[in-house]
Write a protein that holds these residues in place. Structure first.
Motif, short mmCIF file in Angstrom:
data_model
loop_
_atom_site.label_atom_id
_atom_site.label_comp_id
_atom_site.label_asym_id
_atom_site.label_seq_id
_atom_site.Cartn_x
_atom_site.Cartn_y
_atom_site.Cartn_z
N ASP A 129 45.84 42.90 91.35
CA ASP A 129 44.69 41.97 91.78
C ASP A 129 44.25 42.15 93.24
O ASP A 129 42.91 42.09 93.35
CB ASP A 129 45.00 40.45 91.41
CG ASP A 129 45.17 40.18 89.85
OD1 ASP A 129 44.78 41.02 89.12
OD2 ASP A 129 45.78 39.29 89.52
N LEU A 183 51.34 41.76 89.20
CA LEU A 183 49.87 41.57 88.92
C LEU A 183 48.96 41.24 90.08
O LEU A 183 47.91 41.50 90.32
CB LEU A 183 49.90 40.41 87.67
CG LEU A 183 50.52 41.10 86.44
CD1 LEU A 183 50.35 39.74 85.43
CD2 LEU A 183 49.54 42.00 85.98
N PRO A 234 41.42 36.10 86.75
CA PRO A 234 42.89 36.15 85.86
C PRO A 234 43.68 34.86 86.32
O PRO A 234 43.64 34.32 87.56
CB PRO A 234 43.80 37.26 86.77
CG PRO A 234 42.53 38.24 87.43
CD PRO A 234 41.60 37.15 87.58
N ARG A 235 44.18 34.14 85.25
CA ARG A 235 45.28 32.97 85.40
C ARG A 235 46.36 33.42 85.55
O ARG A 235 46.64 34.59 84.89
CB ARG A 235 45.01 31.96 84.27
CG ARG A 235 43.37 31.52 83.98
CD ARG A 235 43.25 30.88 82.84
NE ARG A 235 43.50 32.05 81.70
CZ ARG A 235 43.34 31.86 80.50
NH1 ARG A 235 43.09 30.59 80.01
NH2 ARG A 235 43.39 32.64 79.50
N ASP A 288 47.83 35.23 82.28
CA ASP A 288 47.28 36.36 81.77
C ASP A 288 47.97 37.65 81.99
O ASP A 288 48.37 37.86 83.24
CB ASP A 288 45.69 36.65 82.38
CG ASP A 288 44.74 35.42 81.89
OD1 ASP A 288 44.83 35.06 80.94
OD2 ASP A 288 44.03 34.86 82.67
N ARG A 316 44.99 43.22 82.15
CA ARG A 316 44.18 43.44 83.21
C ARG A 316 43.60 44.94 82.72
O ARG A 316 44.20 45.65 82.34
CB ARG A 316 44.97 43.83 84.41
CG ARG A 316 45.63 42.76 85.35
CD ARG A 316 44.61 41.56 85.80
NE ARG A 316 45.44 40.68 86.52
CZ ARG A 316 46.24 39.64 85.70
NH1 ARG A 316 46.09 39.41 84.77
NH2 ARG A 316 46.72 38.77 86.68
N GLU A 326 38.29 42.83 84.11
CA GLU A 326 38.72 41.76 83.12
C GLU A 326 40.26 41.40 83.32
O GLU A 326 41.07 42.19 83.58
CB GLU A 326 38.33 42.08 81.76
CG GLU A 326 36.88 42.29 81.34
CD GLU A 326 36.80 42.67 79.90
OE1 GLU A 326 36.36 41.79 79.23
OE2 GLU A 326 37.27 43.40 79.61
N PRO A 327 40.60 40.25 83.14
CA PRO A 327 39.69 38.94 82.84
C PRO A 327 38.97 38.91 84.37
O PRO A 327 39.48 39.43 85.44
CB PRO A 327 40.64 38.03 82.61
CG PRO A 327 41.94 38.36 83.28
CD PRO A 327 41.91 39.65 83.02
#
Ligand code: ZN
Ligand code: ZN
Length: 377
Positions: free
Chosen positions: A207, A203, A218-219, A222, A225, A214-215
């Motif tokens: 990112d 992830l 991201p946390r 999460d 994506r 979205e989000p």
């Protein structure tokens, strides 16, 4: 008469119940607590033979003082002194009871937790509330990512398993016995963090290299994506945290002319998904494209506002409906387009069996046929 006025001053909440003034009923107040009390004197008002009835709470507090009360009260000569004595005994008893209660729980727990934190090391403590009921701890993984766990300490700790909340994409189940400490919590948390390394690697790569619509921020927990593909189209992926390199759930959004070829490419090569490669690598290989990157494009290129309300985000939704007519390609929020079409007499509505409402009409910009779909709540 003077005697009764005095007794009223000392114990204002205690009221004589009869003309003879041998029965008093009411409340005695001490350190913010009120207790129900009834005092009965014999007809001759001889204090040696008086009877005291009190509520359960006061009874429990006075349990160890009964002999003292008896001796001291018998030495009293009048009702006011009697009440004064009683009040001072109740005060002492309530005070000592409060101190005992505090001693049994908090200081012991503080001390224990402070020792436990010293072992875990204070630099791992991010937050701790005044009453030591919540301790937020931090751990750093091999890739320098920070992870947090909040431990909720009950007054029964460590006999009661502490509740934990984390930022993990999967549920954290603490294995606990009462000889364990915060160090064991961190140890178990570290193990689970370790198990999710590939998930976060995959992830983080997405990112870092693509535009995630979205989000917004991201946390660590999460696992979905929405990645920009270009021209008002995107793909939403939902990654299984336990099998992060397996084919994720994919949903294409946007104009059919853009997403259909990508979806077709993917369907035809889905058997080529290679679990030893990252998600991003697989997605690009199967769709046969390179996603717009943070180096070659700006995020704003993909965050086009809705052509009806002129906002990008509306109640959390982004404009994911695009006019299919290539020369138009205007983006809309499904809800905005739905409302727009509903207001026109030429539009037709239908209900689908999946709980969606469809409406067919004309694009507000190019008058080509367009459909809006809304969840039927
Ligand atoms: Zn809108
Ligand atoms: Zn259009």
């Amino acid at each position: 008469m003077a005697e009764d006025t005095n007794s009223m001053n000392i114990c204002q909440l205690l009221i004589p119940q009869n003309k003879e003034r041998t029965i008093y009923d009411g409340f005695i107040e001490s350190l913010g607590q009120e207790f129900h009390l009834k005092i009965e004197l014999p007809a001759n008002r001889d204090l040696t033979f008086c009877r005291i009835h009190c509520d359960v709470n006061l009874m429990n507090i006075l349990r160890g003082y009964l002999q003292i009360i008896k001796t001291r009260l018998q030495q009293c000569s009048s009702i006011p002194t009697f009440l004064e004595e009683l009040k001072s005994i109740v005060y002492l008893a309530v005070k000592q009871n409060k101190e005992l209660k505090a001693l049994n729980t908090a200081p012991y727990l503080y001390e224990k937790l402070i020792q436990e934190i010293a072992i875990v090391k204070w630099d791992k403590v991010v937050e701790i509330d005044e009453s030591f009921k919540k301790v937020k701890l931090k751990t750093v993984d091999g890739a320098e990512r920070e992870h947090y766990i909040t431990v909720h300490i009950s007054s029964q700790y460590p006999n009661e398993i502490p509740e934990c909340s984390t930022d993990l994409p999967s549920e954290f189940i603490l294995l606990w016995n009462n000889s364990m400490t915060l160090a064991d919590v961190i140890k178990q948390f570290d193990k689970v963090v370790e198990r999710h390394q590939i998930f976060w690697n995959c992830l983080d790569e997405i990112d870092r290299s693509t535009w995630v619509l979205e989000p917004e921020n991201p946390r660590r927990k999460d696992n979905a994506r929405r990645i920009a593909l270009g021209n008002n189209s995107s793909v939403q992926i939902i990654v299984n945290p336990l099998h992060p390199t397996h084919l994720p759930e994919c949903r294409f959004l946007g104009a059919d002319k853009v997403v259909k070829p990508l979806r077709d490419n993917m369907n035809k090569s889905v058997h080529l998904w290679n679990t030893s490669h990252s998600i991003l690598h697989n997605l690009q290989a199967l769709m046969e494209i390179t996603f717009p990157s943070q180096i070659s494009s700006k995020k704003e290129d993909f965050c086009l506002e809705c052509s009806i309300c002129y906002l990008y985000r509306l109640e959390g939704e982004i404009p994911d409906k695009v006019c299919e007519f290539p020369a138009c390609s205007k983006p809309f929020h499904q809800a905005c387009l739905y409302e727009w079409l509903r207001s026109l007499p030429t539009s037709n509505q239908s209900l689908t069996k999946y709980g969606f409402k469809n409406i067919y009409g004309e694009c507000p910009y190019c008058s080509q046929p367009i459909t809006a779909r809304l969840e039927d709540k």
